[in-house]
Write a protein that holds these residues in place. Structure first.
Motif, PDB file in Angstrom:
ATOM      1  N   LEU A  41       0.876  -1.161   0.000  1.00  0.00           N
ATOM      2  CA  LEU A  41       0.000   0.000   0.000  1.00  0.00           C
ATOM      3  C   LEU A  41       0.913   1.209   0.000  1.00  0.00           C
ATOM      4  N   ALA A  42       0.770   2.080  -0.989  1.00  0.00           N
ATOM      5  CA  ALA A  42       1.640   3.242  -1.127  1.00  0.00           C
ATOM      6  C   ALA A  42       0.886   4.513  -0.729  1.00  0.00           C
ATOM      7  N   ARG A  43       1.589   5.373   0.010  1.00  0.00           N
ATOM      8  CA  ARG A  43       1.025   6.665   0.415  1.00  0.00           C
ATOM      9  C   ARG A  43       1.917   7.780  -0.118  1.00  0.00           C
ATOM     10  N   GLN A  44       1.327   8.710  -0.856  1.00  0.00           N
ATOM     11  CA  GLN A  44       2.117   9.813  -1.406  1.00  0.00           C
ATOM     12  C   GLN A  44       2.200  10.944  -0.392  1.00  0.00           C
ATOM     13  N   ASP A  45       3.444  11.313  -0.031  1.00  0.00           N
ATOM     14  CA  ASP A  45       3.669  12.345   0.977  1.00  0.00           C
ATOM     15  C   ASP A  45       4.162  13.664   0.403  1.00  0.00           C
ATOM     16  N   ALA A  46       4.654  13.654  -0.849  1.00  0.00           N
ATOM     17  CA  ALA A  46       5.230  14.863  -1.436  1.00  0.00           C
ATOM     18  C   ALA A  46       5.025  14.823  -2.943  1.00  0.00           C
ATOM     19  N   ASP A  47       5.407  15.914  -3.637  1.00  0.00           N
ATOM     20  CA  ASP A  47       5.315  15.936  -5.098  1.00  0.00           C
ATOM     21  C   ASP A  47       6.025  14.717  -5.670  1.00  0.00           C
ATOM     22  N   PHE A  48       5.385  14.077  -6.654  1.00  0.00           N
ATOM     23  CA  PHE A  48       5.950  12.851  -7.226  1.00  0.00           C
ATOM     24  C   PHE A  48       6.193  13.039  -8.705  1.00  0.00           C
ATOM     25  N   HIS A  49       7.398  12.693  -9.145  1.00  0.00           N
ATOM     26  CA  HIS A  49       7.750  12.734 -10.572  1.00  0.00           C
ATOM     27  C   HIS A  49       8.621  11.528 -10.895  1.00  0.00           C
ATOM     28  N   MET A  50       8.308  10.858 -11.990  1.00  0.00           N
ATOM     29  CA  MET A  50       9.148   9.783 -12.503  1.00  0.00           C
ATOM     30  C   MET A  50       9.212   9.891 -14.016  1.00  0.00           C
ATOM     31  N   PRO A 102      -4.372  16.866  -2.299  1.00  0.00           N
ATOM     32  CA  PRO A 102      -3.454  16.945  -1.153  1.00  0.00           C
ATOM     33  C   PRO A 102      -2.678  15.652  -0.949  1.00  0.00           C
ATOM     34  N   ALA A 103      -1.694  15.720  -0.043  1.00  0.00           N
ATOM     35  CA  ALA A 103      -0.922  14.536   0.309  1.00  0.00           C
ATOM     36  C   ALA A 103      -1.842  13.491   0.936  1.00  0.00           C
ATOM     37  N   GLY A 104      -1.388  12.249   0.906  1.00  0.00           N
ATOM     38  CA  GLY A 104      -2.172  11.184   1.512  1.00  0.00           C
ATOM     39  C   GLY A 104      -2.899  10.303   0.533  1.00  0.00           C
ATOM     40  N   ARG A 105      -2.632  10.458  -0.778  1.00  0.00           N
ATOM     41  CA  ARG A 105      -3.222   9.519  -1.736  1.00  0.00           C
ATOM     42  C   ARG A 105      -2.775   8.108  -1.392  1.00  0.00           C
ATOM     43  N   LEU A 106      -3.679   7.151  -1.564  1.00  0.00           N
ATOM     44  CA  LEU A 106      -3.367   5.753  -1.256  1.00  0.00           C
ATOM     45  C   LEU A 106      -3.531   4.891  -2.503  1.00  0.00           C
ATOM     46  N   LEU A 107      -2.558   4.032  -2.738  1.00  0.00           N
ATOM     47  CA  LEU A 107      -2.548   3.215  -3.949  1.00  0.00           C
ATOM     48  C   LEU A 107      -2.147   1.781  -3.596  1.00  0.00           C
ATOM     49  N   LEU A 108      -3.032   0.819  -3.889  1.00  0.00           N
ATOM     50  CA  LEU A 108      -2.670  -0.588  -3.771  1.00  0.00           C
ATOM     51  C   LEU A 108      -1.836  -0.977  -4.983  1.00  0.00           C
ATOM     52  N   THR A 109      -0.694  -1.613  -4.755  1.00  0.00           N
ATOM     53  CA  THR A 109       0.175  -2.023  -5.855  1.00  0.00           C
ATOM     54  C   THR A 109       0.672  -3.446  -5.632  1.00  0.00           C
ATOM     55  N   LEU A 110       0.407  -4.300  -6.613  1.00  0.00           N
ATOM     56  CA  LEU A 110       0.951  -5.652  -6.621  1.00  0.00           C
ATOM     57  C   LEU A 110       1.983  -5.731  -7.733  1.00  0.00           C
ATOM     58  N   GLN A 111       3.226  -6.103  -7.388  1.00  0.00           N
ATOM     59  CA  GLN A 111       4.294  -6.293  -8.359  1.00  0.00           C
ATOM     60  C   GLN A 111       4.698  -7.762  -8.309  1.00  0.00           C
TER      61      GLN A 111
END
Length: 307
Positions: A41-50, A102-111
């Motif tokens: 489970l991923a939580r975004q805490d800051a600006d994200f760029h890839m 805002p911060a706190g987006r939640l993303l389920l990720t299966l790799q």
């Protein structure tokens, strides 16, 4: 069976950008197996760029809170499910923190390892290789800079450090990220199981990995078994029990082949299911792969062409 309840205190800063915190939910039992996986489970805490990039493994992503930007023209909205085939490039990704997002987006990720049989590097192997590489260079976001100034994609350097061979990128079996919107699928009653419904949203590649939603209406019970496939569940809503253990939102379950799953609910429960059949080795090893991350000019051309 493994049962892992959500732990709001157990976040790890494992992403190379530093913008994402991970809750490690489930992982494979054998990191050397081509069937190895990691469920987070991923939580975004800051600006994200890839930048635009690709992986040698498969991914399934489900935004639980907020949207997830995949690349220009493609965003996974909250509740939508994305299947990212192994070897498929995506990005560049831009997810800034704003008043509207805002911060706190939640993303389920299966790799997980795909049909190529290239497998999936465990988080422990990744951390160890990262630590060793820092002795002779430094990480700059997703890139690794060696002591001689040579700059390369970080995952390539980590893989070679961990396994002593170059990372292989399988040529993608699908041309685009596949997006399913559960709202557009019908609930169908599971045969012979009143009060238990499902939404089947597809299976992919030679392995036949499948995505499904399960719903138990009100006070209900469900007993099921799959003789050949491993099943990974995440509780999206509702409460109940499995083998007398409590089930609450974001509890993760790993159910092994041949193992009976018995769930009883006290309120309507929805579960997200990914089925992982065994990987069959190919008759002839494929030569459809590359050993380098794409050059920036190739990344741009692929993005323009929509491939």
């Amino acid at each position: 069976m493994k049962i892992v309840p959500f732990d709001p205190s157990n976040w790890k800063k494992d992403h190379p950008t530093g913008a994402i915190a991970f809750q490690h939910m489930l992982k494979g039992d054998d990191p050397t197996s081509p069937e190895n996986f990691m469920y987070i489970l991923a939580r975004q805490d800051a600006d994200f760029h890839m930048p635009r990039h690709r992986h040698n493994f498969e991914q399934i992503r489900l935004p639980l809170k907020g949207a997830y930007h995949v690349q220009p023209g493609l965003t996974l909205e909250e509740g939508q499910i994305g299947y990212f085939p192994e070897g498929l490039a995506y990005g560049p990704q831009e997810d800034p923190i704003t008043e509207q997002t805002p911060a706190g987006r939640l993303l389920l990720t299966l790799q997980f390892g795909g049909s190529s049989t290239y497998g999936f590097m465990s988080i422990e192997q990744r951390r160890q290789a990262w630590k060793e590489l820092e002795k002779s260079g430094r990480f700059d976001g997703p890139f690794y800079v060696r002591s001689d100034g040579k700059r390369e994609w970080g995952l390539n350097a980590i893989w070679q450090q961990a396994f002593g061979v170059k990372l292989k990128y399988p040529h993608p079996r699908y041309r685009k990220v596949i997006v399913a919107d559960p709202k557009h699928f019908n609930w169908l009653t599971l045969k012979g199981l009143p009060g238990v419904d499902h939404k089947f949203m597809g299976s992919f590649a030679e392995r036949g990995v499948w995505i499904e939603m399960i719903r138990l209406r009100g006070e209900a019970s469900w007993s099921s078994v799959d003789e050949s496939s491993q099943r990974l569940f995440v509780v999206l809503s509702g409460e109940g029990t499995v083998d007398a253990n409590p089930l609450t939102p974001l509890t993760a379950l790993q159910v092994y082949p041949g193992e009976k799953l018995e769930i009883e609910t006290t309120s309507t429960m929805e579960l997200f299911l990914v089925g992982l059949p065994p990987i069959e080795p190919p008759v002839v090893e494929s030569d459809q792969f590359a050993e380098e991350e794409m050059r920036p000019e190739d990344q741009l051309e692929q993005l323009r062409s929509g491939a």
